[in-house]
Design a protein around this motif. Sequence first.
Motif, PDB file in Angstrom:
ATOM      1  N   ARG A 212     -13.945  -6.226   4.287  1.00 38.30           N
ATOM      2  CA  ARG A 212     -12.880  -5.229   4.391  1.00 38.30           C
ATOM      3  C   ARG A 212     -11.569  -5.746   3.799  1.00 38.30           C
TER       4      ARG A 212
ATOM      5  N   TYR B  83      -8.018  -0.840   9.474  1.00 35.51           N
ATOM      6  CA  TYR B  83      -9.342  -1.008   8.854  1.00 35.51           C
ATOM      7  C   TYR B  83      -9.752  -2.480   8.796  1.00 35.51           C
TER       8      TYR B  83
ATOM      9  N   ILE C 250     -10.171   4.249   0.187  1.00 37.46           N
ATOM     10  CA  ILE C 250     -11.227   3.416   0.756  1.00 37.46           C
ATOM     11  C   ILE C 250     -12.246   4.332   1.418  1.00 37.46           C
TER      12      ILE C 250
ATOM     13  N   THR D 155       0.827  -1.212   0.000  1.00 40.59           N
ATOM     14  CA  THR D 155       0.000   0.000   0.000  1.00 40.59           C
ATOM     15  C   THR D 155       0.857   1.256   0.000  1.00 40.59           C
TER      16      THR D 155
ATOM     17  N   TRP E  57      -9.786  -3.869   0.639  1.00 42.89           N
ATOM     18  CA  TRP E  57      -8.384  -3.427   0.615  1.00 42.89           C
ATOM     19  C   TRP E  57      -7.673  -3.989  -0.606  1.00 42.89           C
TER      20      TRP E  57
ATOM     21  N   ALA F  92      -4.894   1.232   6.658  1.00 40.17           N
ATOM     22  CA  ALA F  92      -5.646   0.148   6.026  1.00 40.17           C
ATOM     23  C   ALA F  92      -5.573  -1.118   6.867  1.00 40.17           C
TER      24      ALA F  92
END
Length: 329
Positions: A209, A192, A163, A155, A213, A189
């Motif tokens: 989720r 998350y 997101i 990421t 991602w 993330a």
Amino acid sequence: MWALQNRLAGNIEHLGDPFADLPDRPPPGTTTGTPTDGAPAGTPATDATEDGALDLLVVGSDSRISAGDPSQWERGAQRTDAIMLVHLPADRQGAYVMSIPRDSWVPVPGYGEAKINAAFSFGGPSLLIQTVEGLTSVRIDHFAVTDFESFTDITDELGGVRITLKQDLLSGGRLVLPAGEHLMSGEEALAYVRQRQGLARGDFDRVHRQQAWMRAIFARMRNEQTLQNPTKSLPFLDTVTRSIAADDGLTRDVLNDLVDRVDGLGSNDIGFFTVPVAGTGRSPDGAQSIVRLDRPAFDELMAAVAADDVAGYLAAHPDDVDLLPPIAS
């Protein structure tokens, strides 16, 4: 180019051959396209570089490194947070990522019925492959292990992912991000997908989720044309390949083929969904919370996977799976 491809393939930690000596495997899948050697449609696909469909079993684990070293294996010490069957059709017009809930109550060879993630804990990649193939009647072509900690590096290499939060993101009672759309860092993330409090459907929402991602990573890669830009593609692919462990059959040629298969896809060309479930319950001894698969619907879906017709199944049974909603255009 050859040296670069070898470098990327060499980054992948190899698990050996988890398919060796597995009994009673499903036969190789058939293709709906035309194989490169000119054989008629329906010829068994035996290599990922042929024009057949491809099925991969991808596991998110907290023990990626030790999974590849049998001498480090400790029964019960390895856990899987995510189990995904990835189907890449022969026509290369899409892809499907099917999450199997980790608490699914299934037959595990040699252990009776148990949660599906227990197969990895009890016997590593080989036992999990045997369990999934027995459950689905789908032949697994390749196996890979990663972890969501590694996704943070991927990421951040992309400069973050977008997101949308339907509710505030909390971690340990602390507000991480308010509801709304955010360009999340890897750590944000990760928080998350790990959030537990306030999720109405518990693990089912956590699976959504995880899928969101993964799709956000793909969307960012597509929007930034990462693979088309040599200055971006090398560090990105270097980070990705260092983040996974895979069977020895995931060679340089197979890796190149996988990249080719997804290179032309858009974000909404990849379907993310959870396989059909009939709800939750308790194990027969009452000690464990489990997920019960909807076997008639599940079996029909897996027959569609084996026949390379997942698109047809989804068109006919849109309400049987827990589909991640497409990104709004």
